[in-house]
Motif scaffolding. Structure first.
Motif, PDB file in Angstrom:
ATOM      1  N   LEU A   1      12.477   6.904  37.746  1.00 17.64           N
ATOM      2  CA  LEU A   1      13.885   6.472  37.339  1.00 17.64           C
ATOM      3  C   LEU A   1      14.620   6.322  38.567  1.00 17.64           C
ATOM      4  CD1 LEU A   1      15.807   5.751  34.752  1.00 17.64           C
ATOM      5  CD2 LEU A   1      16.591   8.069  34.941  1.00 17.64           C
ATOM      6  N   TYR A   2      14.795   6.973  39.316  1.00 18.39           N
ATOM      7  CA  TYR A   2      15.424   7.074  40.470  1.00 18.39           C
ATOM      8  C   TYR A   2      14.924   5.933  41.555  1.00 18.39           C
ATOM      9  CZ  TYR A   2      17.079   8.302  45.301  1.00 18.39           C
ATOM     10  OH  TYR A   2      17.524   8.191  46.431  1.00 18.39           O
ATOM     11  N   THR A   3      13.672   6.010  41.511  1.00 14.23           N
ATOM     12  CA  THR A   3      13.309   4.739  42.503  1.00 14.23           C
ATOM     13  C   THR A   3      13.308   3.217  41.795  1.00 14.23           C
ATOM     14  OG1 THR A   3      11.436   6.286  43.235  1.00 14.23           O
ATOM     15  CG2 THR A   3      11.058   3.750  43.554  1.00 14.23           C
TER      16      THR A   3
ATOM     17  N   ALA B   1      22.034  -6.816  37.780  1.00 14.63           N
ATOM     18  CA  ALA B   1      21.628  -5.300  38.181  1.00 14.63           C
ATOM     19  C   ALA B   1      22.409  -4.350  37.109  1.00 14.63           C
ATOM     20  CB  ALA B   1      21.831  -5.201  39.525  1.00 14.63           C
ATOM     21  N   ASN B   2      21.674  -3.332  36.826  1.00 14.32           N
ATOM     22  CA  ASN B   2      22.442  -2.329  36.396  1.00 14.32           C
ATOM     23  C   ASN B   2      23.192  -1.319  37.146  1.00 14.32           C
ATOM     24  OD1 ASN B   2      21.814  -3.180  33.404  1.00 14.32           O
ATOM     25  ND2 ASN B   2      20.173  -1.695  33.112  1.00 14.32           N
TER      26      ASN B   2
ATOM     27  N   THR C   1      15.963   0.629  43.680  1.00 10.81           N
ATOM     28  CA  THR C   1      15.432  -0.450  44.319  1.00 10.81           C
ATOM     29  C   THR C   1      15.816  -1.875  43.522  1.00 10.81           C
ATOM     30  OG1 THR C   1      13.436  -0.030  43.042  1.00 10.81           O
ATOM     31  CG2 THR C   1      13.593   0.824  45.248  1.00 10.81           C
ATOM     32  N   GLN C   2      16.794  -2.055  42.812  1.00 12.81           N
ATOM     33  CA  GLN C   2      17.161  -3.176  42.092  1.00 12.81           C
ATOM     34  C   GLN C   2      17.795  -4.325  43.483  1.00 12.81           C
ATOM     35  OE1 GLN C   2      19.399  -2.903  38.147  1.00 12.81           O
ATOM     36  NE2 GLN C   2      19.896  -0.758  39.270  1.00 12.81           N
TER      37      GLN C   2
ATOM     38  N   PHE D   1      15.155  -6.059  30.279  1.00 12.42           N
ATOM     39  CA  PHE D   1      14.117  -5.587  30.997  1.00 12.42           C
ATOM     40  C   PHE D   1      14.711  -4.440  31.717  1.00 12.42           C
ATOM     41  CE2 PHE D   1      12.779  -5.653  35.537  1.00 12.42           C
ATOM     42  CZ  PHE D   1      11.572  -5.002  35.375  1.00 12.42           C
ATOM     43  N   LEU D   2      15.647  -4.258  32.320  1.00 11.15           N
ATOM     44  CA  LEU D   2      16.299  -3.137  32.853  1.00 11.15           C
ATOM     45  C   LEU D   2      16.714  -1.993  31.981  1.00 11.15           C
ATOM     46  CD1 LEU D   2      18.673  -4.685  35.549  1.00 11.15           C
ATOM     47  CD2 LEU D   2      16.375  -3.722  35.992  1.00 11.15           C
TER      48      LEU D   2
END
Length: 376
Positions: free
Chosen positions: A108-110, A125-126, A114-115, A80-81
């Motif tokens: 992309l930044y947000t 999390a990436n 926000t992960q 998904f990420l």
């Protein structure tokens, strides 16, 4: 990065498979949502509005803030990420409009920052964002491409976000996108098609004379239902195309129609094949004339008798094999069809009597094997 193996989900819990996020079900819908976000931003953006504040409001109003709650399973979340960030990154290419590239950078930044960093149960999390080198070069030039009067207010925000991400070293640079270094190489990888689309595609493939390779193993219940629907639709198209109204005098075998509803049949019943029938009679008469050109008991006539006997023996064998399986062959048409009539025709050839005396089975269309030699 790889993730550690995880136990299966408890019974009754629905879990999305990783392949869902690389399929057209997710990719196509996500691209439409991004287009909606970009269109909303472009419509409401003006010089009096702070660009990133406008973006954050649209991000929240359109539900993007809940995106990370979509999946928590480790393997599926990794896919998904990766796919989601890749779909944002593809809009950073220099071929895209400037405002689209700016919104893609904001998104992309947000999304990446926000992960969830902590939770009762840690989730994947990436730490890095994979980006092809050609798009990475385009991204570095993005602030300088926002020098037009309509986009000047976006440049400082793009510069700040880009510098923040560069300082954090979040980018993992991959080979050029033309080398297909990402997995999957093309999005979407799996294309979902509805049953009616599959049926129509199958019909087109059959009409083109090609066929897809068959699946191994037993067909599933879904495949059986789909094939049944295809067969029914094909039969309905055949009936619509070939069945026509037939006048009483054109019905086969002098069968009178009982009502208007029964005067429907195949187009061949309304158009007797006179030409092929006459051609068959001519060729058959030429063959029989050649057979009996010598003495009646010559080698040609003997060969014809042996052929009749061989055909009769084969039909009897088929009848015995059908009887062993509880089937009945050739008895539905009464005296005009069936094994009994063939036996009579062959017997007429043996006895040199009746309509089959000069041809046996070849005279069936002339009435051989029937008590009354009436052609039909």
């Amino acid at each position: 990065m790889s993730i550690a193996p995880e136990p299966s989900t408890s019974r009754g819990e629905i879990t999305l498979q990783p392949s869902y996020f690389s399929s057209s079900l997710y990719v196509d819908s996500f691209r439409e949502d991004i287009s909606t976000l970009v269109a909303s931003f472009a419509e409401q953006y003006n010089e009096s509005v702070r660009p990133f504040e406008l973006f954050k409001r649209l991000w929240t109003e359109q539900g993007w803030c809940w995106l990370h709650l979509r999946i928590s399973d480790g393997r599926a979340r990794q896919a998904f990420l990766n796919i989601t960030e890749r779909l944002f990154i593809e809009l950073l290419a220099s071929s895209e409009p400037a405002i689209t590239r700016a919104v893609a950078l904001f998104a992309l930044y947000t999304f990446h920052n926000t992960q969830p960093s902590s939770s009762t149960l840690p989730i994947h999390a990436n730490s890095h964002i994979a980006i092809p080198t050609n798009i990475y070069q385009d991204l570095l030039l993005l602030p300088s491409s926002l020098k037009e009067p309509d986009h000047q207010a976006l440049a400082p925000y793009a510069t700040h976000i880009l510098s923040t991400m560069m300082d954090a070293q979040v980018f993992h640079v991959l080979p050029d996108s033309t080398l297909n270094a990402q997995n999957p190489s093309v999005l979407p990888r799996e294309v979902f098609a509805m049953d009616d689309q599959v049926a129509s595609a199958t019909d087109v493939t059959r009409e083109a004379g090609s066929s897809a390779p068959k699946k191994k193993g037993r067909p599933s219940k879904r495949d059986k239902i789909r094939k049944a629907k295809e067969a029914l639709a094909s039969l309905e198209r055949y009936v619509d195309k070939n069945y026509v109204g037939i006048p009483d005098e054109a019905l086969p075998f002098n069968i009178a129609a009982e009502s208007d509803a029964t005067r429907v049949g195949h187009a061949l019943f309304g158009q007797a094949p006179v030409g092929p029938l006459e051609n068959y009679f001519a060729r058959k008469n030429e063959l029989l004339a050649a057979v009996y050109s010598d003495a009646p008991d010559g080698p040609q006539a003997d060969a014809l008798r042996r052929s009749n006997e061989a055909v009769l023996a084969r039909l009897k064998q088929i009848d015995e094999m059908a009887a062993e399986k509880g089937l009945e062959v050739g008895g539905e048409g009464g005296e005009k069809t069936g094994l009994a009539r063939v036996e009579k025709a062959v017997e007429e050839l043996r006895q040199a009597s009746g309509m089959g005396a000069s041809g046996g089975i070849l005279r069936l269309l002339d009435g051989a094997g029937m008590d009354v030699a009436t052609p039909y």
